[in-house]
Design a protein around this motif. Structure first.
Motif, PDB file in Angstrom:
ATOM      1  N   LEU A  53     -10.368  12.602 -11.295  1.00 24.68           N
ATOM      2  CA  LEU A  53     -11.454  12.460 -12.266  1.00 24.68           C
ATOM      3  C   LEU A  53     -11.285  13.426 -13.432  1.00 24.68           C
ATOM      4  O   LEU A  53     -11.428  13.039 -14.605  1.00 24.68           O
ATOM      5  CB  LEU A  53     -12.794  12.687 -11.568  1.00 24.68           C
ATOM      6  CG  LEU A  53     -14.041  12.608 -12.453  1.00 24.68           C
ATOM      7  CD1 LEU A  53     -14.209  11.199 -13.018  1.00 24.68           C
ATOM      8  CD2 LEU A  53     -15.284  13.022 -11.672  1.00 24.68           C
ATOM      9  N   ALA A  54     -10.962  14.684 -13.136  1.00 27.06           N
ATOM     10  CA  ALA A  54     -10.852  15.689 -14.197  1.00 27.06           C
ATOM     11  C   ALA A  54      -9.675  15.404 -15.128  1.00 27.06           C
ATOM     12  O   ALA A  54      -9.803  15.503 -16.355  1.00 27.06           O
ATOM     13  CB  ALA A  54     -10.711  17.080 -13.577  1.00 27.06           C
ATOM     14  N   ALA A  87     -15.709  22.299 -15.590  1.00 31.18           N
ATOM     15  CA  ALA A  87     -16.715  23.072 -14.843  1.00 31.18           C
ATOM     16  C   ALA A  87     -17.213  22.269 -13.656  1.00 31.18           C
ATOM     17  O   ALA A  87     -17.366  22.812 -12.534  1.00 31.18           O
ATOM     18  CB  ALA A  87     -17.868  23.449 -15.765  1.00 31.18           C
ATOM     19  N   SER A  88     -17.461  20.977 -13.866  1.00 31.26           N
ATOM     20  CA  SER A  88     -17.868  20.123 -12.759  1.00 31.26           C
ATOM     21  C   SER A  88     -16.776  20.026 -11.699  1.00 31.26           C
ATOM     22  O   SER A  88     -17.060  19.989 -10.493  1.00 31.26           O
ATOM     23  CB  SER A  88     -18.214  18.731 -13.287  1.00 31.26           C
ATOM     24  OG  SER A  88     -18.500  17.845 -12.238  1.00 31.26           O
ATOM     25  N   TYR A  89     -15.541  20.001 -12.148  1.00 32.40           N
ATOM     26  CA  TYR A  89     -14.420  19.951 -11.186  1.00 32.40           C
ATOM     27  C   TYR A  89     -14.404  21.171 -10.271  1.00 32.40           C
ATOM     28  O   TYR A  89     -14.312  21.055  -9.047  1.00 32.40           O
ATOM     29  CB  TYR A  89     -13.100  19.836 -11.952  1.00 32.40           C
ATOM     30  CG  TYR A  89     -11.892  20.254 -11.156  1.00 32.40           C
ATOM     31  CD1 TYR A  89     -11.353  19.416 -10.181  1.00 32.40           C
ATOM     32  CD2 TYR A  89     -11.297  21.502 -11.365  1.00 32.40           C
ATOM     33  CE1 TYR A  89     -10.250  19.801  -9.438  1.00 32.40           C
ATOM     34  CE2 TYR A  89     -10.201  21.889 -10.636  1.00 32.40           C
ATOM     35  CZ  TYR A  89      -9.675  21.040  -9.670  1.00 32.40           C
ATOM     36  OH  TYR A  89      -8.597  21.431  -8.928  1.00 32.40           O
ATOM     37  N   GLY A 134     -23.965  13.458 -12.382  1.00 27.83           N
ATOM     38  CA  GLY A 134     -24.602  13.715 -13.674  1.00 27.83           C
ATOM     39  C   GLY A 134     -23.603  14.079 -14.755  1.00 27.83           C
ATOM     40  O   GLY A 134     -23.688  13.580 -15.888  1.00 27.83           O
ATOM     41  N   SER A 135     -22.645  14.943 -14.436  1.00 33.44           N
ATOM     42  CA  SER A 135     -21.640  15.322 -15.435  1.00 33.44           C
ATOM     43  C   SER A 135     -20.756  14.140 -15.798  1.00 33.44           C
ATOM     44  O   SER A 135     -20.363  13.978 -16.965  1.00 33.44           O
ATOM     45  CB  SER A 135     -20.788  16.476 -14.909  1.00 33.44           C
ATOM     46  OG  SER A 135     -20.044  16.085 -13.761  1.00 33.44           O
ATOM     47  N   THR A 136     -20.455  13.284 -14.820  1.00 34.81           N
ATOM     48  CA  THR A 136     -19.624  12.112 -15.102  1.00 34.81           C
ATOM     49  C   THR A 136     -20.338  11.152 -16.043  1.00 34.81           C
ATOM     50  O   THR A 136     -19.740  10.636 -17.005  1.00 34.81           O
ATOM     51  CB  THR A 136     -19.256  11.394 -13.790  1.00 34.81           C
ATOM     52  OG1 THR A 136     -18.542  12.296 -12.941  1.00 34.81           O
ATOM     53  CG2 THR A 136     -18.392  10.179 -14.066  1.00 34.81           C
ATOM     54  N   ILE A 137     -21.616  10.887 -15.769  1.00 35.75           N
ATOM     55  CA  ILE A 137     -22.379   9.976 -16.636  1.00 35.75           C
ATOM     56  C   ILE A 137     -22.501  10.560 -18.047  1.00 35.75           C
ATOM     57  O   ILE A 137     -22.357   9.848 -19.049  1.00 35.75           O
ATOM     58  CB  ILE A 137     -23.759   9.696 -16.034  1.00 35.75           C
ATOM     59  CG1 ILE A 137     -23.611   8.922 -14.717  1.00 35.75           C
ATOM     60  CG2 ILE A 137     -24.630   8.918 -17.013  1.00 35.75           C
ATOM     61  CD1 ILE A 137     -24.917   8.714 -13.986  1.00 35.75           C
ATOM     62  N   THR A 138     -22.743  11.862 -18.139  1.00 36.37           N
ATOM     63  CA  THR A 138     -22.884  12.506 -19.456  1.00 36.37           C
ATOM     64  C   THR A 138     -21.607  12.390 -20.267  1.00 36.37           C
ATOM     65  O   THR A 138     -21.630  12.013 -21.454  1.00 36.37           O
ATOM     66  CB  THR A 138     -23.269  13.984 -19.278  1.00 36.37           C
ATOM     67  OG1 THR A 138     -24.502  14.075 -18.550  1.00 36.37           O
ATOM     68  CG2 THR A 138     -23.425  14.665 -20.629  1.00 36.37           C
TER      69      THR A 138
END
Length: 317
Positions: A53-54, A87-89, A134-138
């Motif tokens: 994903l990242a 950061a999400s990763y 949430g971070s993915t959708i953003t």
């Protein structure tokens, strides 16, 4: 993008094997082995998924960054998206590694019951999942909006702007899949209610999400590749079609072979190759020439010309 694609292939392979050992199946079809192995490979799948994903999301952001050019505000916004992605990763990866100590406690409940492993409350796992979602959708929605802002004032016709916007915002389709996946996160609160069955949907929709990201990040480059090959094919001279003896030939036209294709430059009318034929009508009888008549005729003609020149000279004198 290349690295992310290889990681995505490994992630898909892990999810397929996890489905073979219990992931996505109800508890009624599990035994003790499946109950442990399904959770084990789902945990490993999560750790690989966050890598894919990242990297793929970063590839999409860098593609938009190249188009932004010298627009400083747009470049800052894209760098912020990259920071949110990584950061999400780190939060998701480190959180999944430390949710149980040792990590084997994440899939083997016997270790937790015997006191050989300790795990954080299930709310932590739910929080990590919602954070990643949430971070993915953003970032997906931002990757759809930013290309429109970049192309708004670009010196392009509307058709080109629309096609470029569609190509660059294709990654936003992944956000729809991410929203669908979010509905299954709440089943972590009920681990005794077919947990492996419900979290199997999370793996399924996550794989679709990454696949869409791979295509979205590759479409602009593939489009240029296809256009380049098309232009090179059009610049090559067209080879004439082979003539077939059974082709239909018409005088002054182009033959059509048995496949319904025209064969060029194989048969032409006389006027097309530089000469023409004419019919001459005259009265009286013609004398047929024999071999050598042409040379004798030329000699007789030359003699007559010389006689005329001599007569003229005599008159002048």
């Amino acid at each position: 993008m290349v690295f992310g694609t290889f990681v995505y292939a490994a992630e898909t392979g892990l999810s397929c094997y996890a489905a073979c050992v219990g992931l996505g199946s109800p508890d009624s079809k599990h035994n003790e082995f499946f109950a442990v192995e399904g959770k084990k490979y789902f945990t490993i799948w999560i750790l690989v998924y966050v890598h894919a994903l990242a990297t793929i999301k970063s590839s999409v952001c860098i593609t938009i960054l190249r188009i932004a050019g010298a627009n400083n505000k747009m470049r800052i916004a894209i760098w912020v998206l990259l920071a949110i992605t990584w950061a999400s990763y780190f939060v998701t990866f480190i959180g999944d590694m430390l949710v149980c100590r040792p990590i084997e406690g994440s899939w083997d409940t016997a270790l937790v019951l015997s006191g050989k492993a300790t795990c954080a409350p299930m709310e932590l796992m739910i929080g990590l999942s919602h954070t990643a979602t949430g971070s993915t959708i953003t970032t997906d929605l931002a990757c759809a909006v930013l290309p429109g802002i970049v192309l708004w004032n670009a010196q392009m016709d509307k058709k080109s702007k629309f096609s470029a916007f569609v190509l660059l915002s294709f990654a936003s389709v992944a956000s729809i899949v991410t929203l669908i996946r979010a509905f299954y996160i709440g089943h972590y609160n009920h681990p005794e209610d077919n947990l492996l069955f419900w979290i199997g949907h999370i793996a399924l929709f996550s794989n679709i999400e990454i696949g869409i990201g791979c295509v979205a990040g590759s479409v602009p480059t593939l489009r240029r590749l296809f256009l380049r090959n098309r232009s090179s094919d059009e610049s090559l001279p067209k080879q004439p079609q082979p003539f077939h003896p059974r082709s239909l030939v018409t005088f002054g036209g182009t033959p059509i072979n048995r496949f319904g294709m025209k064969t060029r430059d194989k048969f032409k009318a006389p006027s097309e190759v530089g000469f023409s034929l004419s019919t001459v009508n005259t009265r009286g009888e013609w004398e047929q020439l024999q071999d050598g008549d042409e040379e004798r005729g030329m000699a007789t003609a030359n003699t007559s010309v010389d006689s005329m020149h001599a007569a003229e000279h005599t008159r002048v004198v």
